[in-house]
Enzyme design. Structure first.
Site, mmCIF file in Angstrom:
data_model
loop_
_atom_site.group_PDB
_atom_site.id
_atom_site.type_symbol
_atom_site.label_atom_id
_atom_site.label_comp_id
_atom_site.label_asym_id
_atom_site.label_seq_id
_atom_site.Cartn_x
_atom_site.Cartn_y
_atom_site.Cartn_z
ATOM 1 C CG ASP A 1 3.205 0.343 7.742
ATOM 2 O OD1 ASP A 1 2.777 -0.398 6.660
ATOM 3 O OD2 ASP A 1 2.799 0.554 8.704
ATOM 4 C CG HIS B 1 -0.513 -0.022 2.625
ATOM 5 N ND1 HIS B 1 -0.085 1.167 3.127
ATOM 6 C CD2 HIS B 1 0.009 -1.047 3.410
ATOM 7 C CE1 HIS B 1 0.460 0.988 4.321
ATOM 8 N NE2 HIS B 1 0.384 -0.444 4.555
ATOM 9 C CG ASP C 1 -2.610 4.064 2.848
ATOM 10 O OD1 ASP C 1 -2.378 2.852 2.330
ATOM 11 O OD2 ASP C 1 -3.467 4.059 3.836
ATOM 12 C CD GLU D 1 -3.069 -1.414 6.119
ATOM 13 O OE1 GLU D 1 -3.176 -2.411 7.058
ATOM 14 O OE2 GLU D 1 -2.066 -0.661 6.392
ATOM 15 C CG HIS E 1 1.343 2.337 12.504
ATOM 16 N ND1 HIS E 1 -0.027 1.787 12.663
ATOM 17 C CD2 HIS E 1 1.954 1.933 11.406
ATOM 18 C CE1 HIS E 1 -0.423 0.998 11.902
ATOM 19 N NE2 HIS E 1 0.673 1.335 10.852
#
Length: 464
Positions: free
Chosen positions: A134, A101, A103, A169, A434
């Site tokens: 990520d 992904h 995003d 995602e 994150h």
């Protein structure tokens, strides 16, 4: 390892040659703040999709490359743009679907970053930036591996390839299921590689064989019709904050283990993993004790966990001598592999309703859940992946459980039940996905690109 063919060795060398360009392109992707959450600029996600589309076209691998989206819950709202590229298999070869992904998560408190989140920065053998690990690294592992394969084989490639780079995602994949349905023929494959997981450490690759599910909801606790003076009524009137604190505390026992009846535990062995390693990878200070019981990895991989991830209540700066009438919290539960996530949510909700203190009124909104995943490791694709990983990293891979969730994997299983699904990744335990200072270990990236290129080479030689 056994001796390899000249073609295998050529692909391995081409993968090494592909790394500098792949990292340069990764840096360009990191500069695009492609946050798909509500309130952020959708145009940046579109810009990111266009950049990925150009990268896919540049491989020369595909018959068709498009940017597509899908409806959300069958309504007029559309999901974020995804890239879909396809080439048909020839001469009885399999088709592989490569997923990642483009995003990313919001940056959070930018003051906690040691370098600008959307300016890729290399230090200490790592590339820092939001999305560097990520999952824009996953995007570039796919692109780099395809470039390496084509550099060696040119047009003499029989493997079918579908490339699916999702654009939402991190924001919950709200249109994912509809996208699969709309594009089922283009996405159908014998093998699916989901490049959105992690590795055992920076040097040791892993095949993810289990994922916990998730159940997330907003809990509202109300005890008063309106705010009241804490001096006038405190001691006789329960406010919502008191009720919320007492209620949430019932979710865990004195060891910090989840204390909700009806939440399952998976019975499975786990590798050795020391408390020292846990402290290093999680940033757990010496004076803070770990929670739960049994082996550390069983707590993370095979047991449920519950975390309060957000709260709406008076802030410290706005604190006053007031009894709060209502408090909202976001509760995020990880569900043991094998348990239905909806059943887990119902168990937690029943637990809370039965223990609401002082007759507090509870309501549950924004409920969302996704099932976990257990990999069938008996298929030929898993064996091919293990061989390719050992060749790419120079270290035999381990089977890894993951405490996090990738709920859309259950959608892939439902839509393509015959496909063999491989969950891989580029992250190491220090990637801090994150979190502030997210980063990619550069050597891990090099090895992951080589491993995937070698897997593609093996599949191109495999007749079904």
């Amino acid at each position: 390892m056994t001796s390899q063919s000249p073609r295998h060795e050529a692909v391995h060398a081409a993968a090494a040659d592909a790394v500098p360009a792949a990292l340069a392109d990764l840096g360009a992707l990191v500069r695009i703040p492609s946050i798909a959450f509500p309130g952020f600029d959708r145009a940046q996600v579109q810009r990111s999709a266009e950049a990925v589309k150009a990268l896919a076209e540049g491989t020369g691998m595909f018959d068709r490359v498009e940017i597509r989206d899908a409806a959300i819950d069958g309504g007029p709202e559309r999901g974020m743009p995804a890239v879909l590229a396809t080439r048909a298999a020839r001469n009885g070869r399999p088709t592989i679907l490569l997923y990642a992904h483009h995003d990313v998560q919001p940056v959070g408190d930018e003051s906690l970053w040691e370098s600008t989140p959307f300016e890729p920065t290399v230090r200490g053998g790592r590339l820092y930036g939001r999305g560097a690990a990520d999952d824009k690294a996953g995007v570039m592992v796919h692109i780099g591996a395809l470039r390496a394969l084509r550099a060696v084989l040119g047009d003499d490639i029989d493997l079918g390839v579908a490339l699916f780079i999702e654009g939402e995602e991190e924001a919950g994949s709200r249109s994912f299921s509809q996208f699969l349905s709309d594009n089922a023929d283009a996405l159908r494959a014998d093998v699916i590689v989901v490049a959105d997981s992690g590795n055992w450490d920076a040097k040791t690759p892993a095949v993810t064989v289990s994922l916990r599910g998730n159940a997330r909801f907003t809990l509202t606790v109300r005890t008063l019709e309106h705010a009241s003076h804490s001096g006038m009524f405190g001691g006789a009137v329960p406010d919502a904050m008191m009720a919320t604190v007492k209620l949430l505390a019932t979710l865990w026992d004195d060891d910090g283990a989840v204390a909700v009846e009806g939440l399952a535990t998976r019975d499975a062995a786990t590798p050795d993993y020391s408390e020292e390693t846990l402290r290093d990878e999680a940033g757990l200070p010496e004076q803070v004790t770990p929670i739960g019981r049994d082996s550390i990895l069983s707590r993370i991989w095979n047991k449920p966990s519950i975390t309060v991830t957000g709260i709406d209540a008076p802030s410290v700066v706005n604190a006053s001598n007031t009894l709060t009438p209502e408090v909202k919290v976001v509760v995020s539960a990880r569900v043991a592999p094998g348990q239905n996530a909806r059943d887990a949510y119902e168990a937690i909700a029943a637990h809370l309703r039965a223990r609401a203190p002082f007759g507090a009124e509870l309501s549950f909104t924004d409920v969302d859940f996704g099932d976990g995943f257990l990999v069938d490791t008996s298929g030929w694709a898993v064996q091919d992946a293990r061989v390719a990983m050992e060749a790419g990293y120079g270290v035999a891979p381990v089977d890894l459980g993951v405490g996090g969730s990738i709920p859309f994997v259950a959608d892939l299983v439902r839509e393509f039940p015959e496909a063999q699904i491989l969950v891989t990744g580029v992250e190491d335990p220090h990637a801090r996905a994150h979190s502030p200072n997210e980063s990619l270990h550069l050597d891990t990236f090099r090895n992951a690109l080589a491993a995937e290129a070698l897997l593609l080479e093996r599949l191109d030689a495999r007749a079904l």
